[in-house]
Design an enzyme around this catalytic site. Structure first.
Site, PDB file in Angstrom:
ATOM      1  N   GLU A 122     -30.221   3.096 -29.899  1.00 38.34           N
ATOM      2  CA  GLU A 122     -29.948   1.792 -29.281  1.00 38.34           C
ATOM      3  C   GLU A 122     -28.516   1.326 -29.544  1.00 38.34           C
ATOM      4  OE1 GLU A 122     -34.400  -0.085 -29.868  1.00 38.34           O
ATOM      5  OE2 GLU A 122     -33.029  -0.031 -31.557  1.00 38.34           O
ATOM      6  N   ASP A 158     -40.981  -2.630 -33.084  1.00 36.77           N
ATOM      7  CA  ASP A 158     -39.684  -3.056 -32.541  1.00 36.77           C
ATOM      8  C   ASP A 158     -39.257  -2.182 -31.365  1.00 36.77           C
ATOM      9  OD1 ASP A 158     -39.198  -0.767 -33.975  1.00 36.77           O
ATOM     10  OD2 ASP A 158     -37.466  -1.525 -35.067  1.00 36.77           O
TER      11      ASP A 158
HETATM   12  N1  LIG Z   1     -37.149  -5.584 -36.903  1.00 39.05           N
HETATM   13  C1  LIG Z   1     -36.060  -5.065 -37.379  1.00 39.05           C
HETATM   14  O1  LIG Z   1     -34.999  -5.691 -37.362  1.00 39.05           O
HETATM   15  C2  LIG Z   1     -36.096  -3.713 -38.006  1.00 39.05           C
HETATM   16  C3  LIG Z   1     -35.004  -3.256 -38.755  1.00 39.05           C
HETATM   17  C4  LIG Z   1     -35.098  -2.022 -39.390  1.00 39.05           C
HETATM   18  C5  LIG Z   1     -36.229  -1.252 -39.226  1.00 39.05           C
HETATM   19  N2  LIG Z   1     -37.264  -1.713 -38.452  1.00 39.05           N
HETATM   20  C6  LIG Z   1     -38.479  -0.944 -38.258  1.00 39.05           C
HETATM   21  O2  LIG Z   1     -39.245  -1.062 -39.441  1.00 39.05           O
HETATM   22  C7  LIG Z   1     -40.064   0.102 -39.591  1.00 39.05           C
HETATM   23  C8  LIG Z   1     -39.923   0.643 -40.996  1.00 39.05           C
HETATM   24  O3  LIG Z   1     -38.617   1.142 -41.182  1.00 39.05           O
HETATM   25  P1  LIG Z   1     -38.258   2.009 -42.471  1.00 39.05           P
HETATM   26  O4  LIG Z   1     -36.808   2.302 -42.367  1.00 39.05           O
HETATM   27  O5  LIG Z   1     -38.782   1.330 -43.689  1.00 39.05           O
HETATM   28  O6  LIG Z   1     -39.138   3.319 -42.163  1.00 39.05           O
HETATM   29  P2  LIG Z   1     -39.665   4.423 -43.194  1.00 39.05           P
HETATM   30  O7  LIG Z   1     -40.054   5.583 -42.371  1.00 39.05           O
HETATM   31  O8  LIG Z   1     -38.698   4.603 -44.304  1.00 39.05           O
HETATM   32  O9  LIG Z   1     -40.992   3.759 -43.822  1.00 39.05           O
HETATM   33  C9  LIG Z   1     -42.115   3.455 -43.057  1.00 39.05           C
HETATM   34  C10 LIG Z   1     -43.347   3.549 -43.940  1.00 39.05           C
HETATM   35  O10 LIG Z   1     -44.481   3.114 -43.166  1.00 39.05           O
HETATM   36  C11 LIG Z   1     -45.587   3.865 -43.617  1.00 39.05           C
HETATM   37  N3  LIG Z   1     -46.676   3.761 -42.647  1.00 39.05           N
HETATM   38  C12 LIG Z   1     -46.768   4.336 -41.413  1.00 39.05           C
HETATM   39  N4  LIG Z   1     -47.942   4.003 -40.835  1.00 39.05           N
HETATM   40  C13 LIG Z   1     -48.583   3.194 -41.706  1.00 39.05           C
HETATM   41  C14 LIG Z   1     -49.838   2.532 -41.688  1.00 39.05           C
HETATM   42  N5  LIG Z   1     -50.659   2.644 -40.647  1.00 39.05           N
HETATM   43  N6  LIG Z   1     -50.187   1.749 -42.762  1.00 39.05           N
HETATM   44  C15 LIG Z   1     -49.369   1.650 -43.831  1.00 39.05           C
HETATM   45  N7  LIG Z   1     -48.176   2.277 -43.920  1.00 39.05           N
HETATM   46  C16 LIG Z   1     -47.775   3.036 -42.869  1.00 39.05           C
HETATM   47  C17 LIG Z   1     -45.019   5.263 -43.806  1.00 39.05           C
HETATM   48  O11 LIG Z   1     -45.849   6.061 -44.635  1.00 39.05           O
HETATM   49  C18 LIG Z   1     -43.649   4.963 -44.429  1.00 39.05           C
HETATM   50  O12 LIG Z   1     -43.683   4.987 -45.838  1.00 39.05           O
HETATM   51  C19 LIG Z   1     -39.594   1.072 -38.511  1.00 39.05           C
HETATM   52  O13 LIG Z   1     -40.512   1.029 -37.447  1.00 39.05           O
HETATM   53  C20 LIG Z   1     -38.262   0.550 -38.086  1.00 39.05           C
HETATM   54  O14 LIG Z   1     -37.964   0.869 -36.750  1.00 39.05           O
HETATM   55  C21 LIG Z   1     -37.214  -2.912 -37.854  1.00 39.05           C
END
Ligand SMILES: NC(=O)c1ccc[n+]([C@@H]2O[C@H](COP(=O)([O-])OP(=O)(O)OC[C@H]3O[C@@H](n4cnc5c(N)ncnc54)[C@H](O)[C@@H]3O)[C@@H](O)[C@H]2O)c1
Length: 350
Positions: free
Chosen positions: A64, A235
């Protein structure tokens, strides 16, 4: 070869300098100051250029671009989201970004933004929580204990006074990592075996799971009266975390509706489902929480203005502390119309 002039150089914050910068200020102080910086820009929301981010989707993820401008500075972030990356030892989210002067178009900062995105996302949750959570909230749950999780916990500790964090992840090694990282922060950390258990006695929950589908991280029965939810993991189009019934019971707050309706939890709802824009709560134009029993939901997808605020914040701090390098990034011909002539500076002697 003639060395480049000062016009060629753009301050660059590498990952190493970002880490040094954050520690020189203190992680929690950075999170507090970033929360205030983002809030300052949300308060002047109408004067920003706004557009939903431009996404390039594939089966495994999204890349993005997120641009905005306040008329003086222009900023953009490049960011990816690849939920299966961690299985190959790669991160789900990486990012970098740039600030430029609107008056000349010349860049003034290039920065890593993988660390900065985690900080600004946590600061944005803290800003929403400060305005929407029940007064005196002390206990929160974090569902999804990956890269974002510790930042979310520390921001809510620093900004809202959270004292206890209850963790749950489908992968227990992620929970163990998060608990270890938060061990000496002064937070009480409780590792849980289910989302249900993590939700016991909380006033606030942040969901930050990574998936590329409509998932149900929290179901309706887990959300009691008065809870504030920061749902930040959903997101992308086709990617949500909350059961639709929770949305039906919640007062929903968003960043920029044209983007959130495509990417947020509310993609599950009708196109005109009522939402409140968070900047209007910050300005006092719209009410935030109206009663102790109300369920409030910050449907956070991440908006360009948050990255702009974060870039401006680190630009100021890096220049003050020297945690940056000068990058020879902009071609600087002696005569601005003689770019070809400048190229000859590096010509091999005949
Ligand atoms: N809204 C925003 O501004 C913003 C900013 C950054 C990241 N994000 C989003 O946040 C999310 C997390 O990002 P991250 O960098 O921490 O990712 P990451 O991959 O480091 O961690 C995600 C975690 O979620 C866990 N997980 C997956 N499915 C699950 C479930 N059903 N129940 C419990 N745990 C589960 C995984 O095991 C993993 O440990 C991503 O989807 C990312 O796109 C959003």
């Amino acid at each position: 070869m003639t060395p480049p002039s000062n016009l060629a150089y753009v301050p660059f914050i590498s990952v190493e300098n970002m880490m040094r910068l954050v520690h020189s200020i203190g992680v929690e102080t950075v999170l507090k100051e970033l929360t205030d910086a983002i809030e300052h820009d949300f308060a002047r929301w109408p004067l920003f250029d706004k557009t939903p981010r431009v996404g390039s989707h594939s089966d495994v993820g999204v890349i993005e671009l997120m641009p905005t401008s306040d008329g003086e500075l222009y900023g953009f972030k490049y960011v990816n989201g690849h939920p299966t990356n961690t299985k190959q030892g790669l991160q789900t989210v990486t990012a970098f970004g740039l600030l430029a002067q609107v008056s000349s178009g010349y860049p003034v900062l290039l920065s890593e933004m993988t660390v900065l995105t985690a900080l600004r996302t946590a600061a944005t949750s803290a800003m929403a929580t400060r305005h929407l959570a029940p007064k005196g909230s002390k206990v929160m749950a974090i569902i999804g204990n990956g890269a974002q999780s510790e930042f979310q916990a520390l921001a809510l500790k620093a900004v809202v006074g959270i004292e206890e964090v209850r963790l749950y992840d489908i992968d227990p090694t992620a929970t163990a990592k998060c608990a270890r990282n938060l061990a000496k922060t002064g937070l009480k950390v409780v590792s849980c075996r289910s989302s249900q258990e993590a939700m016991e006695g909380v006033q606030v929950v942040t969901t930050c799971t990574a998936d590329k589908q409509y998932a149900t991280i929290l179901s309706d029965n887990m959300i009691g009266e008065g809870v504030h939810i920061n749902a930040i993991g959903g997101d992308c189009p086709g990617k949500t975390e909350l059961h639709r019934d929770i949305l039906l019971r919640s007062e929903i707050f968003v960043e920029y509706p044209p983007q959130t309706r495509i990417e947020g939890e509310i993609q599950q709802m009708a196109k005109d489902h009522p939402v409140t824009e968070l900047w209007q709560v910050i300005n006092g134009e719209k009410p935030g929480r109206r009663s102790a029993k109300q369920i409030t939901l910050f449907d956070g997808v991440g908006f360009a203005i948050e990255d702009f605020s974060a870039l401006k914040y680190v630009y100021d701090r890096a220049l003050k502390t020297g945690h940056f390098q000068q990058l020879d990034m902009i071609a600087d011909p002696d005569d601005p119309r003689d770019l070809f002539g400048m190229l000859q500076r590096a010509a091999e002697p005949a």
